[in-house]
Scaffold this motif. Structure first.
Motif, mmCIF file in Angstrom:
data_model
loop_
_atom_site.group_PDB
_atom_site.id
_atom_site.type_symbol
_atom_site.label_atom_id
_atom_site.label_comp_id
_atom_site.label_asym_id
_atom_site.label_seq_id
_atom_site.Cartn_x
_atom_site.Cartn_y
_atom_site.Cartn_z
ATOM 1 N N ASP B 85 0.850 -1.180 0.000
ATOM 2 C CA ASP B 85 0.000 0.000 0.000
ATOM 3 C C ASP B 85 0.894 1.242 0.000
ATOM 4 O OD1 ASP B 85 -1.515 2.245 0.843
ATOM 5 O OD2 ASP B 85 -2.986 0.927 1.770
ATOM 6 N N PHE B 87 0.647 4.029 1.026
ATOM 7 C CA PHE B 87 0.653 4.830 2.239
ATOM 8 C C PHE B 87 1.749 4.369 3.203
ATOM 9 C CE2 PHE B 87 -0.936 5.551 6.613
ATOM 10 C CZ PHE B 87 -0.949 6.935 6.594
ATOM 11 N N ASN B 259 -10.318 6.491 2.418
ATOM 12 C CA ASN B 259 -8.863 6.316 2.396
ATOM 13 C C ASN B 259 -8.356 6.188 0.964
ATOM 14 O OD1 ASN B 259 -8.931 3.621 1.483
ATOM 15 N ND2 ASN B 259 -9.041 2.825 3.566
ATOM 16 N N ASN B 260 -7.054 6.033 0.825
ATOM 17 C CA ASN B 260 -6.461 6.108 -0.509
ATOM 18 C C ASN B 260 -6.993 5.041 -1.461
ATOM 19 O OD1 ASN B 260 -5.207 4.052 0.881
ATOM 20 N ND2 ASN B 260 -3.147 4.536 0.157
ATOM 21 N N ARG B 261 -7.196 3.835 -0.945
ATOM 22 C CA ARG B 261 -7.668 2.793 -1.851
ATOM 23 C C ARG B 261 -9.100 3.057 -2.316
ATOM 24 N NH1 ARG B 261 -5.948 -1.396 2.388
ATOM 25 N NH2 ARG B 261 -6.237 0.562 3.491
ATOM 26 N N THR B 263 -10.373 5.995 -2.634
ATOM 27 C CA THR B 263 -10.310 7.103 -3.574
ATOM 28 C C THR B 263 -9.963 6.610 -4.976
ATOM 29 O OG1 THR B 263 -9.537 8.525 -1.783
ATOM 30 C CG2 THR B 263 -9.288 9.361 -4.026
ATOM 31 N N ASP B 283 -6.261 10.961 2.375
ATOM 32 C CA ASP B 283 -4.928 10.526 1.911
ATOM 33 C C ASP B 283 -4.645 11.100 0.533
ATOM 34 O OD1 ASP B 283 -4.726 8.856 4.105
ATOM 35 O OD2 ASP B 283 -5.230 7.044 2.984
ATOM 36 N N ASP B 284 -3.429 11.555 0.359
ATOM 37 C CA ASP B 284 -3.014 12.003 -0.960
ATOM 38 C C ASP B 284 -2.600 10.786 -1.789
ATOM 39 O OD1 ASP B 284 -2.526 13.683 -3.007
ATOM 40 O OD2 ASP B 284 -0.803 14.703 -2.109
ATOM 41 N N ILE B 285 -2.618 10.927 -3.093
ATOM 42 C CA ILE B 285 -2.270 9.848 -4.005
ATOM 43 C C ILE B 285 -1.318 10.391 -5.041
ATOM 44 C CG2 ILE B 285 -3.232 8.029 -5.443
ATOM 45 C CD1 ILE B 285 -5.922 8.692 -4.506
ATOM 46 N N VAL B 295 -7.977 16.299 -2.085
ATOM 47 C CA VAL B 295 -7.784 15.322 -1.004
ATOM 48 C C VAL B 295 -7.505 15.999 0.325
ATOM 49 C CG1 VAL B 295 -6.838 13.577 -2.566
ATOM 50 C CG2 VAL B 295 -5.299 15.138 -1.357
ATOM 51 N N ALA B 297 -4.863 15.526 2.888
ATOM 52 C CA ALA B 297 -3.581 14.827 2.913
ATOM 53 C C ALA B 297 -3.085 14.649 4.332
ATOM 54 C CB ALA B 297 -2.557 15.610 2.101
#
Lengths: 344, 344
Positions: B85, B87, B259-261, B263, B283-285, B295, B297
């Motif tokens: 992941d 993150f 969360n990032n996933r 998103t 979370d930023d991506i 986002v 972040a």
DNA sequence: CGAGCGATTGACAACGTTGTCCAGCCTCTA
DNA sequence: TAGAGGCTGGACAACGTTGTCAATCGCTCG
């Protein structure tokens, strides 16, 4: 009694040992060892008492001592470049899964692309007596590992081959992948194609450059040296390099990016550029599908898995000469490579 | 002589020991130890002879034995969810850098979000006598660590607090971040806002949901329960959830991704949707800037660094009650949250 | 010239575990 | 009831290193 407050010398905690457990359970030391290791030959009643004592004291076996005695650590080491790089996360995870399946733990460390740090790390792992070592080389001379390998540390190199020693290696087809990616650009009408990549002393960097040159040569296209930019993959350097290619007297109409970090930076730089420039990058990137970025994808997890499996085969006694395994790459056409070359 | 071919029992390699070095150099065992550890009180001439022998035999100190004797391992463990992941890569790397600065190595393992596996891993690390432990909890009951902590294993929790024990924790402001993100959507005219997040038994999931509800309540907006979707963050589930929100009788006009996933999957699903839907993700991506994704972040590296620094302060003897540190988040407005709500 | 001192060196035990080997006990049979 | 044989449990050494302590040697100082 007297199991409390022993040792006031060098130790932090006051961890109970098997001796303490034995005393509390009223059995011998070895019996505790047998229970802890699930060895046969212990009465259920005795076993119960031992478990009770373990529970009560909060005993946990000291694996350092165990390792010292047994000679194997059930630990493998992974030396990679930078765990924060999204290419290495999945690779490391894949190695971890294989290790776990073999009952081993994984220690990994980042070399930060520094050969000295790679060596320092690898040797530190050897000092901890890892059973095996997987290395993504930062340097190009691995003779420092010779004594370790002779001493029985199984070693597999990933992503790049070992330098100046003969060892197992699992690689991606950097040459073939780059050639295919550049050919893709050529097939879409591009003639002036730039290459932005890693330092050539890094094997993958050199191979991808070779693939670029091969594709150009096969198409009968000349390569002007100012189209080729090698060096650090820092955003600053790559950004400057890409700008240079676009503002040269004979600007390129397409770009091949030598790895994921170059691609990310190049995409940003190109986004700020007025006219569209074609781009193909080595390595897939998250969300590249949505941005329509064409890439030559390699399977980081497969690299890690393959290397780890080879490592454990070696640890299980597989002999034979070192082998080199090359995994194929896959061109994922998503649009950015298909931007037509400006006519004229 | 006779340093060759000892031991044919349980060992793989035939590693030389200090004793072998001593014999070859014609000095005592302890003198070798002194040279290896750079302790004073050895004649230059003696030192030279010892170094020569070390070189010739390819000796490398056995850290297992050293650890057994000294009690400290100079190793810290990191239990996280999934190294693949994006993150956790930077988080792990940040921990590694701090560890390195303190002369320690890092062992990390992935729990795969499974509480049992988290426990198994954490205890395996304790059995190796790591000096300290950094845990990103998958479970919500960490009483199993109590004996270890009592025995002196410094422990810091990251990203989520410990369950049912009192321990140091370094967290992001999930509640505040989510509230800010949802308020951002509300400020841009959205009234029907969906929330797709993690299982609520995961602390961050619950907190972000709470932030969502708070923002809605503050704006006097109702929350229809079918707008809230909690559970696995697998692409399949998220994809289905997002579709559901968009095709409900009263479809949402905006989405908050937990969360990032989530998103990443939501962006893909929304890209296939005819009308534009606003989106803010926690979370930023990577590349989110180019895709114009707004986002909230959090700084993964800062989380890791802060936790590691606290850990080493504890190891250096810092006392006091466990503390909870909360790091702020930052709203990065990039367009996707500013898509106007359809009128009417 | 002898005592004393610092510098250098090595013998030995201990760290906590596991492998080897033997002793004791119990049961079963003759 | 005695002996055989199987099962259970424990004493002991060893793994390779480091801390403690004492011995030795070459000097200097009185």
């Amino acid at each position: 009694m007297a199991a409390i407050a022993r040792r006031t010398d060098h130790r932090y905690g006051n961890r109970p040992t098997m001796k303490d457990v034995a005393a509390r359970a009223g059995v011998g030391l070895k019996t505790v060892s047998r229970v802890v290791n699930g060895e046969p030959g212990v009465t259920p009643e005795t076993e119960r008492r031992v478990h009770e004592a373990i529970e009560a004291l909060g005993f946990r076996r000291n694996d350092s001592a165990r390792v010292l005695r047994k000679g194997r650590t059930a630990t493998v080491g992974l030396v990679l470049e930078d765990l924060a790089d999204p290419f290495y996360g999945p690779l490391s995870r894949a190695v971890e899964e294989v290790a776990r399946a073999h009952g081993a733990l994984l220690i990994n460390g980042s070399s930060a692309e520094d050969p000295d740090r790679e060596q320092e790390l690898a040797l530190a792992l050897c000092a901890r007596r890892v059973d095996g070592l997987i290395v993504i080389p930062a340097g190009d001379d691995h003779r420092y590992l010779e004594p370790e390998i002779r001493a029985g540390v199984a070693t597999v190199f990933v992503d790049r081959p070992a330098g100046r020693i003969d060892a197992d290696a699992v690689l991606s087809d950097s040459f073939g992948g780059a050639r295919e990616g550049v050919s893709h650009l050529i097939a879409h009408g591009h003639r002036r194609i730039g290459f932005v990549g890693d330092r050539p002393r890094i094997h993958t960097g050199a191979e991808r450059l070779r693939g670029y040159r091969a594709a150009m040569a096969e198409a009968g296209l000349p390569v002007r040296e100012e189209w080729v930019s090698l060096g650090s993959t820092s955003p600053e350097r790559v950004n400057a390099a890409v700008r240079g290619l676009l503002t040269a007297p004979e600007p390129v109409t397409a770009l091949f990016a030598g790895n994921n970090r170059v691609t990310v930076t190049a995409v940003r730089t190109l986004a700020a550029h007025p006219s569209p420039v074609a781009l193909v990058g080595f390595d897939d990137i998250e969300l590249a599908d949505l941005l329509g970025i064409t890439v030559v994808a390699q399977d980081a997890a497969a690299l890690g898995r393959t290397a780890a499996e080879r490592l454990f085969r070696r640890l299980d006694g597989a002999g034979g000469a070192p082998e080199r395994v090359v995994l194929g790459t896959k061109l994922l056409a998503r649009g950015s490579g298909e931007i037509p070359a400006p006519t004229g």
